[in-house]
Design an enzyme around this catalytic site. Sequence first.
Site, PDB file in Angstrom:
ATOM      1  CB  CYS A  32       3.977  -5.626   2.287  1.00 39.87           C
ATOM      2  SG  CYS A  32       4.845  -7.167   2.606  1.00 39.87           S
ATOM      3  CB  CYS A  35       6.207  -5.885   5.175  1.00 37.54           C
ATOM      4  SG  CYS A  35       6.730  -6.213   3.481  1.00 37.54           S
TER       5      CYS A  35
END
Length: 107
Positions: A32, A35
Amino acid sequence: MSNAKAVSDSTFDADVLKSEKTILVDFWAEWCGPCRAVAPILDQIAAEHGDKIEIVKLNVDDNPQTAMKYQITSIPALKVYQGGEVVKTIIGAKPKAALEADLAAFI
């Protein structure tokens, strides 16, 4: 990657739900991008406000039970826990000032 302590399905209860502290859980995954973008911001917040809030990370790929229990459908998802309850949810990567504004009640 990050200074935040990693928690797992097996440690979540003890590390988060039974903690006396206010805990921010960063639900994330290796793949991600947002993230990874938010991780250093969370490290800065942890360094500046670690006396008031503890930041931990939970990899949703490695710990599907906890991710399912808290209905994590998009990441990064940040959840603040106090006394075993979710008291705040923040979805998505944000700049530091926006995250600090969201977390103002806790820091």
